[in-house]
Enzyme design. Structure first.
Site, mmCIF file in Angstrom:
data_model
loop_
_atom_site.group_PDB
_atom_site.id
_atom_site.type_symbol
_atom_site.label_atom_id
_atom_site.label_comp_id
_atom_site.label_asym_id
_atom_site.label_seq_id
_atom_site.Cartn_x
_atom_site.Cartn_y
_atom_site.Cartn_z
ATOM 1 N N ASP A 17 0.904 -1.151 -0.352
ATOM 2 C CA ASP A 17 -0.200 0.313 0.353
ATOM 3 C C ASP A 17 0.569 1.267 0.019
ATOM 4 O O ASP A 17 1.527 1.304 0.239
ATOM 5 C CB ASP A 17 -0.931 -0.246 1.330
ATOM 6 C CG ASP A 17 -1.862 0.648 1.475
ATOM 7 O OD1 ASP A 17 -2.717 1.798 0.208
ATOM 8 O OD2 ASP A 17 -2.712 1.493 1.876
ATOM 9 N N ARG A 30 -0.729 9.413 -9.747
ATOM 10 C CA ARG A 30 -0.730 8.147 -9.665
ATOM 11 C C ARG A 30 0.291 6.744 -10.428
ATOM 12 O O ARG A 30 0.523 6.138 -9.571
ATOM 13 C CB ARG A 30 -1.868 7.833 -9.015
ATOM 14 C CG ARG A 30 -2.714 8.636 -7.843
ATOM 15 C CD ARG A 30 -4.148 8.009 -8.161
ATOM 16 N NE ARG A 30 -4.610 6.820 -6.916
ATOM 17 C CZ ARG A 30 -4.274 7.090 -5.719
ATOM 18 N NH1 ARG A 30 -4.099 7.655 -5.065
ATOM 19 N NH2 ARG A 30 -4.500 5.663 -5.212
ATOM 20 N N ASN A 65 -11.249 -2.933 -4.793
ATOM 21 C CA ASN A 65 -10.423 -1.924 -5.544
ATOM 22 C C ASN A 65 -10.971 -1.591 -7.042
ATOM 23 O O ASN A 65 -10.546 -0.390 -7.529
ATOM 24 C CB ASN A 65 -9.008 -2.414 -6.184
ATOM 25 C CG ASN A 65 -8.344 -1.891 -5.349
ATOM 26 O OD1 ASN A 65 -6.736 -2.747 -4.935
ATOM 27 N ND2 ASN A 65 -8.085 -1.306 -4.480
ATOM 28 N N ARG A 183 -5.277 -2.194 8.753
ATOM 29 C CA ARG A 183 -6.386 -2.848 8.492
ATOM 30 C C ARG A 183 -5.709 -3.622 7.816
ATOM 31 O O ARG A 183 -4.521 -3.348 7.557
ATOM 32 C CB ARG A 183 -7.203 -2.076 8.443
ATOM 33 C CG ARG A 183 -7.135 -1.031 7.045
ATOM 34 C CD ARG A 183 -8.410 0.096 6.708
ATOM 35 N NE ARG A 183 -7.446 1.401 5.488
ATOM 36 C CZ ARG A 183 -7.737 2.158 5.428
ATOM 37 N NH1 ARG A 183 -7.681 2.509 6.631
ATOM 38 N NH2 ARG A 183 -7.394 2.732 4.626
ATOM 39 N N SER A 185 -7.931 -4.853 5.999
ATOM 40 C CA SER A 185 -8.864 -4.119 4.082
ATOM 41 C C SER A 185 -8.889 -5.907 3.230
ATOM 42 O O SER A 185 -8.416 -5.885 2.222
ATOM 43 C CB SER A 185 -7.434 -3.277 2.716
ATOM 44 O OG SER A 185 -7.437 -2.413 3.406
HETATM 45 C C1 IPE Z 1 -4.928 -2.943 0.026
HETATM 46 O O1 IPE Z 1 -4.836 -1.233 -0.197
HETATM 47 C C2 IPE Z 1 -5.410 -3.447 -1.456
HETATM 48 C C3 IPE Z 1 -4.336 -3.638 -2.278
HETATM 49 C C4 IPE Z 1 -2.867 -3.568 -1.805
HETATM 50 C C5 IPE Z 1 -4.154 -4.264 -3.250
HETATM 51 P P1 IPE Z 1 -6.260 -0.647 -0.789
HETATM 52 O O2 IPE Z 1 -5.494 0.813 -0.321
HETATM 53 O O3 IPE Z 1 -7.030 -0.596 -1.329
HETATM 54 O O4 IPE Z 1 -6.894 -0.536 1.019
HETATM 55 P P2 IPE Z 1 -7.822 0.322 2.034
HETATM 56 O O5 IPE Z 1 -8.082 0.970 1.582
HETATM 57 O O6 IPE Z 1 -6.948 2.185 2.025
HETATM 58 O O7 IPE Z 1 -8.134 0.255 2.880
HETATM 59 C C1 IPE Z 2 -1.296 0.553 -3.509
HETATM 60 O O1 IPE Z 2 -1.196 1.572 -3.561
HETATM 61 C C2 IPE Z 2 -1.476 -0.189 -4.562
HETATM 62 C C3 IPE Z 2 -2.953 -0.525 -4.980
HETATM 63 C C4 IPE Z 2 -4.326 -0.562 -4.356
HETATM 64 C C5 IPE Z 2 -3.534 -1.460 -6.747
HETATM 65 P P1 IPE Z 2 -2.993 2.552 -3.869
HETATM 66 O O2 IPE Z 2 -2.798 3.139 -4.869
HETATM 67 O O3 IPE Z 2 -3.218 2.463 -2.830
HETATM 68 O O4 IPE Z 2 -1.592 3.824 -2.772
HETATM 69 P P2 IPE Z 2 -2.117 4.933 -2.010
HETATM 70 O O5 IPE Z 2 -3.225 4.031 -0.474
HETATM 71 O O6 IPE Z 2 -3.686 6.181 -2.537
HETATM 72 O O7 IPE Z 2 -1.766 5.907 -1.696
HETATM 73 MG MG MG Z 3 -3.735 2.633 -0.555
#
Ligand code: IPE
Ligand code: IPE
Ligand code: MG
Length: 229
Positions: A17, A30, A65, A183, A185
Site C-alpha cells: 500500500d 498516481r 479496488n 488494517r 482491508s
Molecule cells: C489494499 O489497499 C489493497 C491492495 C494493496 C491491493 P487499499 O489501498 O485498497 O486499502 P484501503 O482502501 O486503504 O483499505
Molecule cells: C496500493 O497503493 C496499490 C493498490 C491498491 C492497487 P494505493 O493506490 O492504495 O496507494 P494509496 O493508499 O492511495 O497511497
Molecule cells: Mg491504498
C-alpha cells in the site's frame, strides 16, 4: 545444551500500500506511483527467492479496488500485463512458481490469458511460490470455499481451509502492510488467525528486499503461542 535454531518464516504476505501517496508527495501522477510499485515488486520477489522463502503472497488488486476510477483500474491492468511480459522469463528460469489467489477470471480476457500462460509456464517449478492476489477479497474467498466444502460434506474449519485459494501454501507466518495503515482491508482474514503482523510507514514504492530481510529477521524473535503457554 545448544540454543534452539530460530524459527524462520515460510510464508510471508504483503499488503502493498501507498503507491498513490508516494506519487502525491512528489506531485507525480498516481500511475507513476503504481509503476514504481511494480519495480518494488520485482526487487522484493528477487529478494524472497534469494532468501529462500517458500511462499510470498502479494495483494495486488482487491475486490474493492473496482471502486477506483476506470482509468486507474485500467492503468493497473496494463501494468500487470507489462510486468508479466517483462519479468516472466527471469522468474520462470529462477524456479519461481506463479499462483493466483482471488477470482482473476473476472478480468479482461487478454489479462486472463496472459496470467494463465504464466501459471502454466511456471507450474513445474519448485522454488519460491509467488502468489498474487488479483480481484481478491478474503470474504469472497471464504464464501467460495464454504460453498465448495458444503457440497462435499460437513463444514468444519478444516474442510473450509482445504478449499481456500491458499490451501496448497504453507501456513501464513507473517503479514506485512506498508504505508502506515493498520488494517487488513479484506486480505487473508482466515489465514491471519495466528500470523504475526508488522506495519511499517514505508510507502510501497520505497520498500526493498532489505526491508523484507529485516522483517524476516524480526520474525525470528517473535514468540508464537497459538493460545497455549
Ligand atoms: C489494499 O489497499 C489493497 C491492495 C494493496 C491491493 P487499499 O489501498 O485498497 O486499502 P484501503 O482502501 O486503504 O483499505
Ligand atoms: C496500493 O497503493 C496499490 C493498490 C491498491 C492497487 P494505493 O493506490 O492504495 O496507494 P494509496 O493508499 O492511495 O497511497
Ligand atoms: Mg491504498
Amino acid at each position: 545444551m545448544s540454543k534452539a535454531e530460530p524459527v524462520r518464516a515460510r510464508h510471508v504476505a504483503i499488503i502493498m500500500d501507498g503507491n498513490g501517496r508516494w506519487a502525491k508527495k512528489r506531485l507525480m501522477p498516481r500511475a507513476l506511483g503504481h509503476q514504481r510499485g511494480v519495480e518494488a515488486v520485482r526487487k522484493v520477489v528477487r529478494g524472497a527467492r534469494e532468501m529462500g522463502l517458500e511462499a510470498l503472497t502479494l495483494y495486488a488488486f482487491s475486490t474493492e479496488n473496482w471502486r477506483r476510477p476506470e482509468e486507474e483500474v485500467s492503468d493497473l491492468m496494463s501494468l500487470m500485463k507489462r510486468f508479466i511480459l517483462s519479468d516472466l522469463d527471469e522468474f520462470a528460469e529462477a524456479g519461481v512458481r506463479l499462483k493466483i489467489i482471488g477470482d482473476y477470471k473476472a478480468f479482461k480476457p487478454d489479462v486472463v490469458e496472459l496470467v494463465e500462460k504464466a501459471i502454466a509456464r511456471t507450474a513445474g517449478n519448485s522454488g519460491t511460490t509467488l502468489a498474487v492476489a488479483l480481484n481478491y477479497g478474503s470474504q469472497d474467498e471464504i464464501a467460495r470455499a464454504a460453498t465448495r466444502a458444503a457440497a462435499k460434506g460437513p463444514i468444519t474449519p478444516e474442510t473450509i481451509a482445504a478449499e481456500l485459494d491458499t490451501a496448497d501454501l504453507p501456513p501464513l507466518d507473517l503479514l506485512i502492510r506498508t504505508s502506515g495503515e493498520v488494517r487488513l482491508s479484506n486480505f487473508l482474514l482466515w489465514q491471519a488467525a495466528y500470523a504475526e503482523m508488522m506495519f511499517t510507514d514505508v510507502l510501497w514504492p520505497d520498500f526493498t528486499a532489505e526491508h523484507l530481510r529485516d522483517a524476516l529477521e524480526a520474525f525470528t524473535t517473535r514468540e508464537r503461542r497459538y493460545g497455549g503457554r
